[in-house]
Scaffold this motif. Structure first.
Motif, mmCIF file in Angstrom:
data_model
loop_
_atom_site.group_PDB
_atom_site.id
_atom_site.type_symbol
_atom_site.label_atom_id
_atom_site.label_comp_id
_atom_site.label_asym_id
_atom_site.label_seq_id
_atom_site.Cartn_x
_atom_site.Cartn_y
_atom_site.Cartn_z
ATOM 1 N N LEU A 69 35.127 82.416 44.181
ATOM 2 C CA LEU A 69 35.657 81.107 43.802
ATOM 3 C C LEU A 69 34.906 79.987 44.510
ATOM 4 N N ASN A 70 34.742 78.893 43.805
ATOM 5 C CA ASN A 70 34.189 77.666 44.367
ATOM 6 C C ASN A 70 35.340 76.675 44.394
ATOM 7 N N TRP A 71 35.896 76.420 45.551
ATOM 8 C CA TRP A 71 37.084 75.570 45.679
ATOM 9 C C TRP A 71 36.809 74.122 45.287
ATOM 10 N N SER A 72 35.549 73.729 45.152
ATOM 11 C CA SER A 72 35.220 72.371 44.706
ATOM 12 C C SER A 72 35.342 72.226 43.196
ATOM 13 N N ASP A 73 35.491 73.336 42.489
ATOM 14 C CA ASP A 73 35.669 73.294 41.040
ATOM 15 C C ASP A 73 37.069 72.757 40.729
ATOM 16 N N THR A 74 37.348 72.512 39.447
ATOM 17 C CA THR A 74 38.661 71.995 39.059
ATOM 18 C C THR A 74 39.729 73.080 39.176
ATOM 19 N N SER A 75 40.960 72.658 39.343
ATOM 20 C CA SER A 75 42.084 73.600 39.400
ATOM 21 C C SER A 75 42.154 74.433 38.130
ATOM 22 N N LEU A 76 41.948 73.800 36.985
ATOM 23 C CA LEU A 76 42.009 74.531 35.716
ATOM 24 C C LEU A 76 40.958 75.635 35.663
ATOM 25 N N ASN A 77 39.722 75.327 36.030
ATOM 26 C CA ASN A 77 38.672 76.343 36.003
ATOM 27 C C ASN A 77 38.964 77.488 36.973
ATOM 28 N N VAL A 132 49.845 76.515 48.942
ATOM 29 C CA VAL A 132 49.228 75.516 48.071
ATOM 30 C C VAL A 132 47.837 75.243 48.634
ATOM 31 N N VAL A 133 46.813 75.381 47.781
ATOM 32 C CA VAL A 133 45.429 75.208 48.215
ATOM 33 C C VAL A 133 44.795 74.058 47.439
ATOM 34 N N LYS A 134 44.094 73.187 48.156
ATOM 35 C CA LYS A 134 43.402 72.053 47.549
ATOM 36 C C LYS A 134 42.166 72.545 46.810
ATOM 37 N N THR A 135 41.961 72.005 45.620
ATOM 38 C CA THR A 135 40.766 72.296 44.826
ATOM 39 C C THR A 135 39.935 71.019 44.726
ATOM 40 N N GLY A 136 38.945 71.022 43.858
ATOM 41 C CA GLY A 136 38.105 69.841 43.688
ATOM 42 C C GLY A 136 38.833 68.652 43.120
ATOM 43 N N ASP A 137 39.949 68.907 42.403
ATOM 44 C CA ASP A 137 40.664 67.775 41.814
ATOM 45 C C ASP A 137 42.152 67.762 42.110
ATOM 46 N N SER A 138 42.780 68.897 42.267
ATOM 47 C CA SER A 138 44.231 68.961 42.427
ATOM 48 C C SER A 138 44.562 70.086 43.400
ATOM 49 N N THR A 139 45.530 70.916 43.030
ATOM 50 C CA THR A 139 45.909 72.048 43.867
ATOM 51 C C THR A 139 46.252 73.254 43.005
ATOM 52 N N LEU A 140 46.274 74.418 43.640
ATOM 53 C CA LEU A 140 46.735 75.678 43.050
ATOM 54 C C LEU A 140 47.708 76.308 44.019
ATOM 55 N N VAL A 141 48.626 77.098 43.495
ATOM 56 C CA VAL A 141 49.487 77.918 44.337
ATOM 57 C C VAL A 141 48.960 79.347 44.260
ATOM 58 N N LEU A 142 48.623 79.907 45.399
ATOM 59 C CA LEU A 142 48.206 81.308 45.452
ATOM 60 C C LEU A 142 49.456 82.150 45.693
#
Length: 191
Positions: A69-77, A132-142
């Motif tokens: 994973l590239n955490w700088s990518d968008t949450s959707l991707n 909750v993890v920060k991505t390039g634009d928003s967040t994701l819940v792992l």
């Protein structure tokens, strides 16, 4: 690649939370009826052959290292990548203190706020377990992760924990930095 005519074709739904395993199960369930329909249609002459577009459709296969994973990518991707290579696939990968972590499931809601911060950083705890993890634009819940060969668990990492990037993806930047440092050292030795 198969460029022959299409005999019978079915579109199957892919829902927002479906994983690779969900879609694969749906395809496997559809195959017996599709084969029966095709054979019956060929036997009674009702199948209408449809040519494929010129040259067919090409999709490259997944290769070694694509699971990182590239955490700088968008949450959707990132969300779609996690879903797309989950069980029975290899699982998405990240680093936790230089140790590989497999991410088996995550959640994402496009209405979550978009803001700037450090991608890959744990920024909160999730209701129902997970982080909750920060991505390039928003967040994701792992929700489900697996460290090394240990059991699958809900992560409980501390807020501020930083998850790593693809080590192979970082290699060009590291090599460039090493070359620059080597140049500085050589420059100093000639002075």
């Amino acid at each position: 690649i198969d460029t022959g005519d299409i005999l019978v074709q079915r579109a199957l739904p892919i829902h927002w939370t479906d994983t690779y395993g969900d879609v694969l199960a749906r395809v496997v369930d559809a195959i017996p009826d599709l084969v029966s329909e095709t054979v019956a249609g060929l036997a009674d002459g009702t199948v209408v052959r449809q040519p494929q577009p010129a040259g067919g459709t090409y999709f490259g296969g997944r290769g070694e290292g694509d699971e990182w994973l590239n955490w700088s990518d968008t949450s959707l991707n990132i969300y779609n990548k996690i879903r797309g290579i989950s069980r029975p696939g290899p699982g998405a990968r990240t680093l936790l203190c230089d140790r590989p972590v497999v991410i088996w499931s995550a959640e994402y809601d496009p209405t979550w706020p978009k803001y700037l911060a450090t991608p890959g950083q744990v920024v909160g705890r999730a209701d129902g377990g997970g982080v909750v993890v920060k991505t390039g634009d928003s967040t994701l819940v792992l929700r489900e992760v697996q460290l090394d060969a240990m059991a699958v668990e809900s992560p409980s990492w501390a807020i501020g924990t930083r998850l790593g990037q693809d080590p192979a993806g970082m290699l060009p930047a590291l090599l460039a930095r090493m070359a620059a440092l080597e140049g500085q050292l050589i420059g100093r030795s000639h002075a």
